[in-house]
Design a protein around this motif. Structure first.
Motif, mmCIF file in Angstrom:
data_model
loop_
_atom_site.group_PDB
_atom_site.id
_atom_site.type_symbol
_atom_site.label_atom_id
_atom_site.label_comp_id
_atom_site.label_asym_id
_atom_site.label_seq_id
_atom_site.Cartn_x
_atom_site.Cartn_y
_atom_site.Cartn_z
ATOM 1 N N GLU A 69 0.820 -1.237 -0.149
ATOM 2 C CA GLU A 69 0.183 -0.009 -0.006
ATOM 3 C C GLU A 69 0.757 1.168 0.054
ATOM 4 O O GLU A 69 0.297 2.522 -0.357
ATOM 5 C CB GLU A 69 -0.873 0.017 1.217
ATOM 6 N N ASP A 70 2.097 1.281 0.340
ATOM 7 C CA ASP A 70 3.065 2.322 0.353
ATOM 8 C C ASP A 70 3.726 2.586 -1.072
ATOM 9 O O ASP A 70 4.287 3.376 -1.296
ATOM 10 C CB ASP A 70 3.983 2.353 1.218
ATOM 11 N N ALA A 71 3.447 1.701 -2.263
ATOM 12 C CA ALA A 71 4.299 1.678 -3.330
ATOM 13 C C ALA A 71 3.631 3.192 -4.276
ATOM 14 O O ALA A 71 2.632 3.443 -3.801
ATOM 15 C CB ALA A 71 3.671 0.585 -4.281
ATOM 16 N N PRO A 72 4.466 3.490 -5.129
ATOM 17 C CA PRO A 72 3.987 4.984 -5.636
ATOM 18 C C PRO A 72 3.290 4.781 -6.527
ATOM 19 O O PRO A 72 2.722 5.994 -6.908
ATOM 20 C CB PRO A 72 5.606 5.307 -6.372
ATOM 21 N N ASP A 73 2.882 3.787 -7.038
ATOM 22 C CA ASP A 73 1.830 3.637 -8.282
ATOM 23 C C ASP A 73 1.052 2.209 -8.091
ATOM 24 O O ASP A 73 1.641 1.419 -7.324
ATOM 25 C CB ASP A 73 2.374 4.006 -9.607
ATOM 26 N N GLY A 74 0.239 1.851 -9.017
ATOM 27 C CA GLY A 74 -0.468 0.706 -8.948
ATOM 28 C C GLY A 74 0.242 -0.519 -9.526
ATOM 29 O O GLY A 74 0.135 -1.492 -9.059
ATOM 30 N N ALA A 75 0.968 -0.037 -10.477
ATOM 31 C CA ALA A 75 1.956 -1.391 -11.043
ATOM 32 C C ALA A 75 2.869 -1.833 -9.770
ATOM 33 O O ALA A 75 2.906 -3.044 -9.609
ATOM 34 C CB ALA A 75 2.669 -0.856 -12.163
ATOM 35 N N GLU A 76 3.457 -0.840 -9.266
ATOM 36 C CA GLU A 76 4.318 -1.220 -8.103
ATOM 37 C C GLU A 76 3.709 -1.966 -6.959
ATOM 38 O O GLU A 76 4.444 -2.874 -6.372
ATOM 39 C CB GLU A 76 5.150 -0.015 -7.507
ATOM 40 N N ARG A 77 2.682 -1.590 -6.769
ATOM 41 C CA ARG A 77 1.603 -2.249 -5.558
ATOM 42 C C ARG A 77 1.362 -3.572 -6.017
ATOM 43 O O ARG A 77 1.509 -4.178 -5.210
ATOM 44 C CB ARG A 77 0.466 -1.286 -5.555
ATOM 45 N N ALA A 78 0.809 -3.645 -7.178
ATOM 46 C CA ALA A 78 0.696 -5.109 -7.765
ATOM 47 C C ALA A 78 1.917 -6.035 -7.815
ATOM 48 O O ALA A 78 1.809 -7.196 -7.219
ATOM 49 C CB ALA A 78 -0.169 -5.101 -9.105
ATOM 50 N N ALA A 79 2.957 -5.259 -8.024
ATOM 51 C CA ALA A 79 4.237 -6.285 -8.135
ATOM 52 C C ALA A 79 4.591 -6.640 -6.719
ATOM 53 O O ALA A 79 5.231 -7.685 -6.355
ATOM 54 C CB ALA A 79 5.520 -5.477 -8.850
ATOM 55 N N ARG A 80 4.524 -5.659 -5.742
ATOM 56 C CA ARG A 80 4.832 -6.131 -4.365
ATOM 57 C C ARG A 80 4.084 -6.962 -3.674
ATOM 58 O O ARG A 80 4.345 -7.882 -3.115
ATOM 59 C CB ARG A 80 4.531 -4.567 -3.779
ATOM 60 N N GLN A 81 2.680 -7.138 -4.144
ATOM 61 C CA GLN A 81 1.664 -7.730 -3.570
ATOM 62 C C GLN A 81 1.869 -9.205 -3.998
ATOM 63 O O GLN A 81 1.937 -10.236 -3.253
ATOM 64 C CB GLN A 81 0.297 -7.456 -3.863
ATOM 65 N N ARG A 82 2.408 -9.515 -5.485
ATOM 66 C CA ARG A 82 2.746 -10.413 -5.909
ATOM 67 C C ARG A 82 4.035 -11.384 -5.208
ATOM 68 O O ARG A 82 3.848 -12.351 -4.936
ATOM 69 C CB ARG A 82 2.598 -10.640 -7.354
ATOM 70 N N ALA A 83 4.957 -10.436 -5.141
ATOM 71 C CA ALA A 83 6.122 -10.920 -4.518
ATOM 72 C C ALA A 83 6.060 -11.316 -3.038
ATOM 73 O O ALA A 83 6.477 -12.222 -2.639
ATOM 74 C CB ALA A 83 7.185 -9.500 -4.580
ATOM 75 N N ILE A 84 5.023 -10.576 -2.283
ATOM 76 C CA ILE A 84 4.644 -10.915 -0.920
ATOM 77 C C ILE A 84 4.058 -12.383 -0.888
ATOM 78 O O ILE A 84 4.510 -13.187 -0.150
ATOM 79 C CB ILE A 84 3.990 -9.868 -0.315
ATOM 80 N N GLU A 85 2.990 -12.496 -1.713
ATOM 81 C CA GLU A 85 2.676 -13.847 -2.007
ATOM 82 C C GLU A 85 3.298 -14.723 -2.277
ATOM 83 O O GLU A 85 3.480 -15.868 -1.739
ATOM 84 C CB GLU A 85 1.225 -13.481 -2.831
ATOM 85 N N TYR A 86 4.388 -14.556 -3.069
ATOM 86 C CA TYR A 86 5.394 -15.657 -3.417
ATOM 87 C C TYR A 86 6.167 -15.929 -2.501
ATOM 88 O O TYR A 86 6.768 -17.121 -2.212
ATOM 89 C CB TYR A 86 6.006 -15.386 -4.797
ATOM 90 N N THR A 87 6.684 -15.172 -1.691
ATOM 91 C CA THR A 87 7.896 -15.288 -0.726
ATOM 92 C C THR A 87 7.414 -15.791 0.334
ATOM 93 O O THR A 87 8.138 -16.020 1.246
ATOM 94 C CB THR A 87 8.807 -13.810 -0.773
ATOM 95 N N GLY A 88 6.007 -15.347 0.840
ATOM 96 C CA GLY A 88 5.516 -15.645 2.100
ATOM 97 C C GLY A 88 5.749 -14.745 3.138
ATOM 98 O O GLY A 88 6.143 -15.208 4.372
ATOM 99 N N LEU A 89 6.587 -13.742 2.696
ATOM 100 C CA LEU A 89 6.882 -12.698 3.988
ATOM 101 C C LEU A 89 5.669 -11.854 4.399
ATOM 102 O O LEU A 89 4.801 -11.718 3.947
ATOM 103 C CB LEU A 89 8.230 -11.845 3.110
ATOM 104 N N GLU A 90 6.128 -11.103 5.673
ATOM 105 C CA GLU A 90 4.888 -10.418 6.058
ATOM 106 C C GLU A 90 5.280 -8.841 5.883
ATOM 107 O O GLU A 90 6.561 -8.458 6.400
ATOM 108 C CB GLU A 90 4.937 -10.541 7.663
ATOM 109 N N PRO A 91 4.850 -7.917 5.246
ATOM 110 C CA PRO A 91 5.185 -6.639 4.936
ATOM 111 C C PRO A 91 5.344 -5.805 6.251
ATOM 112 O O PRO A 91 4.568 -6.087 7.304
ATOM 113 C CB PRO A 91 4.056 -6.304 4.066
ATOM 114 N N GLY A 92 6.128 -4.914 6.310
ATOM 115 C CA GLY A 92 6.316 -4.061 7.392
ATOM 116 C C GLY A 92 6.889 -4.630 8.413
ATOM 117 O O GLY A 92 7.354 -3.923 9.509
#
Length: 480
Positions: free
Chosen positions: A315-338
């Motif tokens: 949610e802190d990403a500068p734009d929608g594309a970066e927000r989606a990329a971060r979300q996919r990466a979080i789901e793939y890596t299984g990490l907890e944002p923040g």
């Protein structure tokens, strides 16, 4: 061919490009002469087949060098332990090189190793050259002031047949690393910080020239690490101006001129650095004095953070594309944002690849591992980049440090960087890796990769979790 504007102040890129142009048209790609063509087993079979189909021969075998690295196993046994597909690739490379009189460093021979390690250590890589290879990380050779870049399979065939290549002229961009690197910050951290700042496409259409005090302080091995990952920021190539560090590294190597030839070469090389007043398309500035050891958390090298920083929130990403990329990466890596990446349990540590498998990289890792043990349940692999690196490391006793710590001391090769061989992660495993890419499945299906420096990777092997390498005492005499 010299440019008609050779009297204007020129960048190093301008000088190399203009001295290699065979033909040029403003609306078409230039025909660029290639000084050195590096070949390995993965991208070359189709290219040689194309030559056979057209009844053509390799134009300049003397300017072609082949090695086996991608498909090769890194445990002892040679071809006997290669899988069937890999064996076919290696055997085909042997036939292709024999038929075309190309020098080949085959599996198990004294000079064998990763193509981007072998070329420099043999002195085949020299300032002012144009160098190509069917491999993305050919930019490594730019550390010597050579214009070096990866090419596709059809282009490999074109270079084999003509010793030339069609290329559109990229823009030279200055990357200025100012200040001195703090304790624990290495070349790998510098380049990860750059990619994190500008993104994976920040260098599209450009050739980076790395400049500044922090770059001049790097060893040749560190400069190769820096240039190696230029491609991860989208750049066509990376360059570092040759200087006394370069010349000392090259002097006496097998393929480097001797006697009067050395003096003539040195005079040419000293004229290569960018002229005062030359113009770059733009300048990217990074204050190295403010950097910390870096580590990636996501699924591309731009997803990198200081070792003690939290995993970014989508949610802190500068734009929608970066927000989606971060979300996919979080789901793939299984990490907890923040949450901090520090303390994240890992399964494997890989120290190797064309990015960080040279002697100084192994010394850095050994200086952390000396007198310590790899955490129980963690697999640590140390894979030298060539047989020459392996022999030098063993002469210094580094292999004994690795083995005493519980790490595996392997044979040279690309190994777990690309998982085209038996060295790979199992689905869901986490690895701290000194390689160059952390894409989904890069180190095996379902693999999760944290890119870091050899020093950071070794520290994580001891802790069994992601850890700040500055928290562990370092044995400087081992790394000297």
């Amino acid at each position: 061919m010299m440019s008609a504007t050779a009297d204007r102040p020129r960048t190093m890129f301008d000088k190399i490009w203009e001295s290699h142009v065979v033909a040029e048209h403003p609306k078409r790609p230039a025909v660029l002469y290639v000084d050195l063509h590096l070949v390995h087993e993965v991208t070359s079979p189709q290219a040689f087949s194309t030559l056979r189909e057209r009844n053509m021969k390799v134009r300049r075998p003397d300017r072609t060098l082949a090695t086996m690295d991608h498909s090769t196993p890194t445990r002892p046994g040679g071809l006997a332990v290669v899988d069937s597909e890999g064996r076919r690739q290696l055997e085909q490379l042997m036939r292709n090189c024999a038929e075309n009189n190309i020098e080949l460093y085959s599996l198990g021979t004294p000079r064998n190793g990763i193509v981007h390690v072998v070329g420099p250590e043999m002195g085949r890589t020299q300032p002012g050259m144009t160098i190509v290879c069917g491999d993305s990380h050919t930019s490594t050779h730019g550390a010597f002031g050579a214009l070096a870049f990866g090419i596709g399979t059809s282009e490999v065939a074109h270079v084999l047949a003509t010793q030339c290549l069609l290329q559109r002229r990229p823009e030279p961009v200055e990357v200025l690393f100012g200040g001195r690197a703090p304790e624990g910050v290495t070349a790998k951290d510098l380049v990860l910080a750059l990619i994190a700042q500008i993104g994976v496409d920040g260098g599209t259409g450009c050739v980076f020239e790395y400049r500044g005090e922090a770059v001049r302080q790097l060893s040749m091995e560190g400069r190769m690490t820096l240039c190696n990952m230029s491609i991860e920021a989208g750049a066509r190539a990376g360059l570092v101006a040759p200087d006394d560090t370069t010349y000392q590294y090259l002097h006496g190597r097998p393929a480097v001129p001797k006697g009067e030839g050395w003096d003539r070469a040195l005079a040419r090389w000293r004229a290569l650095p960018t002229d005062e007043g030359a113009r770059f398309a733009k300048t990217i500035t990074i204050d190295v004095s403010r950097l910390a050891p870096m580590i990636t958390w996501g699924t591309n090298p731009a997803m990198a953070i200081p070792i003690d920083a939290p995993v970014p929130r989508p949610e802190d990403a500068p734009d929608g594309a970066e927000r989606a990329a971060r979300q996919r990466a979080i789901e793939y890596t299984g990490l907890e944002p923040g949450k901090p990446l520090l303390g994240k349990k890992i399964d494997v540590v890989f120290i190797g690849s064309c990015t960080n498998s040279r002697l100084s990289d192994l010394r850095e890792a050994a200086a952390v591992l000396a007198g310590r043990k790899v955490k129980e349940g963690v697999r640590a692999m140390v894979v030298p980049g060539s047989h020459d690196v392996k022999k030098a490391a063993e002469a210094e006793g580094l292999h004994e440090i690795f083995k005493a710590a519980g790490a595996e001391w392997r044979e040279p090769g690309c190994s777990m960087c690309i998982a085209m061989n038996e060295d790979r992660l199992t689905p869901g495993q986490y690895a701290v890796s000194t390689s160059n890419r952390n894409f989904e499945g890069r180190q095996g299906p379902g693999s999760r990769t944290f890119l870091a420096s050899p020093r950071t990777a070794a520290a994580c092997a001891i802790a069994g979790v992601v850890v700040d390498p500055r928290k562990l005492p370092f044995v400087p005499e081992v790394a000297a």
